[in-house]
Design an enzyme around this catalytic site. Structure first.
Site, PDB file in Angstrom:
ATOM      1  N   LEU A   1     -34.046   1.327  17.827  1.00 52.23           N
ATOM      2  CA  LEU A   1     -34.290   0.164  16.966  1.00 52.23           C
ATOM      3  C   LEU A   1     -35.626   0.261  16.233  1.00 52.23           C
ATOM      4  O   LEU A   1     -35.898  -0.513  15.332  1.00 52.23           O
ATOM      5  CB  LEU A   1     -34.236  -1.121  17.792  1.00 52.23           C
ATOM      6  CG  LEU A   1     -32.839  -1.525  18.286  1.00 52.23           C
ATOM      7  CD1 LEU A   1     -32.916  -2.809  19.110  1.00 52.23           C
ATOM      8  CD2 LEU A   1     -31.873  -1.709  17.122  1.00 52.23           C
TER       9      LEU A   1
ATOM     10  N   ASP B   1     -26.480   6.920  19.464  1.00 51.55           N
ATOM     11  CA  ASP B   1     -27.743   7.570  19.101  1.00 51.55           C
ATOM     12  C   ASP B   1     -28.152   7.186  17.679  1.00 51.55           C
ATOM     13  O   ASP B   1     -28.705   7.997  16.927  1.00 51.55           O
ATOM     14  CB  ASP B   1     -27.659   9.098  19.261  1.00 51.55           C
ATOM     15  CG  ASP B   1     -29.036   9.758  19.282  1.00 51.55           C
ATOM     16  OD1 ASP B   1     -30.059   9.035  19.258  1.00 51.55           O
ATOM     17  OD2 ASP B   1     -29.089  10.998  19.303  1.00 51.55           O
TER      18      ASP B   1
ATOM     19  N   HIS C   1     -33.845   6.568   9.659  1.00 49.95           N
ATOM     20  CA  HIS C   1     -35.020   7.200   9.059  1.00 49.95           C
ATOM     21  C   HIS C   1     -35.115   6.775   7.605  1.00 49.95           C
ATOM     22  O   HIS C   1     -34.093   6.629   6.932  1.00 49.95           O
ATOM     23  CB  HIS C   1     -34.913   8.728   9.114  1.00 49.95           C
ATOM     24  CG  HIS C   1     -35.093   9.290  10.494  1.00 49.95           C
ATOM     25  ND1 HIS C   1     -36.300   9.274  11.156  1.00 49.95           N
ATOM     26  CD2 HIS C   1     -34.216   9.875  11.330  1.00 49.95           C
ATOM     27  CE1 HIS C   1     -36.153   9.830  12.351  1.00 49.95           C
ATOM     28  NE2 HIS C   1     -34.902  10.203  12.484  1.00 49.95           N
TER      29      HIS C   1
HETATM   30 ZN   LIG Z   1     -31.864  12.254  22.417  1.00 49.27          ZN
END
Ligand SMILES: [Zn+2]
Lengths: 446, 204
Positions: A63, A307, A311
């Site tokens: 997060l 996951d 970015h």
């Molecule tokens: Zn990882």
């Protein structure tokens, strides 16, 4: 407006096992199940053709707040999660400051409650500052208001075998689990992509499968030796699936996750040097993808976790070697799972509710989440249209970052509505505004 | 990537990208080989049946990769020689023979032997024990150079580590094309720039 005061009647939904039912949500719980329930005083939602799943739970979300708010905040990440059908996310510890003290995990918890879209359950760092040298105050985080049970240095591997052993032993005191990012650091120095024929041709430094598999092999043996609980993050290779299958057959207390992207995409995408496909662990070969799917189908791999790694553009719009690792994945997860393992006949919707809700909640010891849709259970419900098909564009993303590998791909399915403890966070496929949620501080473990 | 991005319509010359490819180096190497073998009659000729042995740090070499594709396209037979640590992990798709033994390669009588530069930074990363051992096993020293056929040519993309991958006697011999490679590099790159900037023949 307090949304839990709203009565929702979901009409004619299919449960994961195929049975048709209405669901009446009130007071944050599932109040009634059955056919032809009374709609008196209720907002009616026509769920004909939709599957009602228990709200999805993501055991592996970045997060970014505190510290990296240019990539994501707890609010925007919560919104991305809601749009993807999630009612809970486990927030990884690699923030700045790192989530390695009771103070920081309680702050993350509080920001999640304030956002209100999903239950944000903080993960604690295993080592101080993720430095891999000294244990963080695991006990203080466990007994804090955040009640941390999952500990991970994700992004880094706890590579020191003695430190890993101690961490595994120590968390037994409060039924914790160590979630390991399995990557031998020496075998992956400067690694840019999966090591194999393609990395040889492209001249990019390789990330060999053995760097993942050797750590997993060591860790399952450590978990066996000290009688503790290990969770393996983002399994990506066929050999790793074999090691975990062997460990489970031996009775070792290990669970494992696969990401949606490792279930769908292969390393061939690296050829175009589009850094949206740069991720750690890297995209692997077709054989690895097939082995992950088979492992998920036979239970060797327990869960799917995103996951989700946002970015900013400048970290991706650059040469391959300089680009950051990671993909956003919350908004697309359920569609990618459908494409990779449901539409291919490997999993049915009961399996999906297990791998994306019940099992991650159980591994993370989050009692309020991942419950079957039964009378009295918290009203965490996701309505999903598996017959839909859509081009996955930027307009499908609700977080702050756009580094999705699926942009311009056609993906099956669509999240139509999501209820988090009886509060609608998504209706008609549209995220509700914060004001519509009521902004009420909610008790954490209801 | 820039060339296929659609952002620009200018021509792009790859002047060497990382450890991937170095196409103009391969062009000048092929040109140099052809000049040596066919002299004045070289125009339009391929390299059919020419045996080329490339020796050294193939793993990190963009020169080796580009030469592999170009020289085999022109008909040459390529053998690569290196310590196992300096080969990429999987070369099954490469149209090249692979060997760990430089002496075998020398004794098979290659038309061309191309020595690659060993970078200083490889010394401390356990690719091989030390420079003496590298030189003994994979260097073109005086003794190995003497065993080459008199018609064989010795190439090196420069800059050379004399005494490591190549001895001074080999580097400065009549068989060496090192200086021709430098001179041909200028011509090849002028030609590449000219062809790219002047556009297609049909249009001009
Ligand atoms: Zn990882």
């Amino acid at each position: 407006m307090d949304n839990t005061a709203t009565r929702y009647l979901i009409r004619n939904a299919s449960l994961a096992d195929g049975t048709r039912t209405d669901l009446l949500l009130f007071g944050g719980r599932i109040q009634e199940l059955g056919t032809a329930l009374s709609h008196a005083g209720a907002t009616v939602i026509d769920a004909d053709g939709l599957i009602a799943l228990p709200g999805l739970v993501d055991l592996h979300t970045h997060l970014r707040e505190p510290g990296y708010e240019q990539s994501e905040t707890i609010l925007t990440g919560s919104q991305a999660a809601a749009v993807g059908g999630f009612t809970s996310v486990f927030a990884m510890a690699n923030t700045s400051p790192v989530q390695d003290t009771a103070g920081v995990v309680e702050q993350v918890l509080a920001l999640g409650e304030r956002a209100g879209y999903v239950t944000v359950q903080p993960i604690g760092a295993v080592t101080l500052g993720l430095a891999g040298e000294r244990l963080a105050e695991l006990g203080a985080m466990a007994t804090s208001r955040a009640r941390v049970r999952v500990f991970s240095d994700d992004g880094f591997c706890v590579s020191d075998p003695l430190l890993m052993r101690r961490a595994l032993e120590y968390v037994k005191a409060f039924d914790g689990v160590i979630a390991q990012h399995s990557q031998d650091p020496r075998l992956t120095e400067k690694a840019q992509m999966n090591e194999g024929a393609l990395s040889s041709e492209l001249g990019l430094a390789g990330w060999p499968a053995v760097a993942e598999e050797s750590i997993i092999a060591r860790d399952v043996l450590l978990a066996e030796h000290v009688g503790s609980r290990l969770h393996v993050c983002h399994v990506s290779t066929a050999g790793a699936v074999d090691v975990i299958r062997w460990a489970k057959a031996r009775g070792i207390n290990v669970t494992a996750e696969a990401t949606p992207h490792h279930l769908l995409l292969t390393e061939d995408l690296v050829r175009g040097y589009d850094a949206r496909y740069k991720v750690n662990p890297p995209l692997r070969r077709r054989e690895d993808v097939d082995a992950l799917r088979a492992g998920l189908a036979d239970g060797t791999i327990d869960i799917v976790a995103t996951d989700h790694a946002p970015h900013p553009v400048e970290s991706k719009d650059c040469e391959w070697d300089a680009a950051a690792n990671g993909m956003v994945g919350l908004e697309s997860a359920l569609s990618v799972v459908q494409a990779s393992v449901v539409d291919t006949g490997l999993l049915d919707w009961r399996d999906v509710s297990r791998v994306l809700s019940a099992a991650p909640a159980r591994i993370g010891r989050l009692a309020s989440q991942g419950r079957a849709l039964e009378v009295g259970a918290p009203a965490n419900v996701t309505l999903y249209d598996p017959a839909a098909s859509r081009e996955f564009g930027r307009d499908k993303l609700a977080g702050k970052s756009t580094n999705s590998p699926y942009l311009a791909m056609t993906l099956p399915g669509r999240v139509v509505a999501v209820f988090h403890r009886g509060t609608a966070t998504v209706l008609d496929g549209v995220l509700r505004a914060p004001a519509e949620l009521g902004g009420r501080e909610e008790p954490h473990h209801g | 990537m820039l060339a296929t991005s659609g952002w620009i319509d200018a021509g792009i010359i790859n002047a060497g990208d990382g450890t991937h490819e170095h196409p103009t180096q391969a062009l000048l190497d092929a040109f140099t080989i052809r000049r040596r073998l066919h002299k004045a009659a070289s125009r339009g000729k391929g390299l059919d049946g020419v045996t080329v042995t490339i020796v050294g740090d193939v793993l990190h070499s963009r020169v080796a990769r580009s030469n592999l594709w170009l020289l085999t396209t022109l008909g040459a037979e390529v053998t690569m020689v290196a310590p196992p640590t300096l080969f990429p992990m999987d070369m099954t798709g490469w149209p090249a023979a692979v060997s760990f033994d430089l002496d075998d390669a020398i004794d098979s009588g290659p038309d061309v032997i191309m020595m690659l530069r060993i970078q200083q930074e490889r010394m401390n990363a356990a690719f091989f024990p030390n420079s003496r051992e590298y030189s003994r096993r994979w260097g073109l020293d005086d003794e190995r150079f003497a065993r080459l056929a008199p018609t064989s040519i010795v190439m090196h993309p420069g800059p050379m580590n004399r005494g490591l991958e190549i001895s001074s006697a080999a580097a400065d011999s009549a068989a060496s094309t090192v200086l021709e490679q430098v001179a041909n590099g200028v011509s090849i790159r002028m030609a590449a720039l000219y062809l790219l900037m002047s556009g297609d023949r049909e249009e001009s």
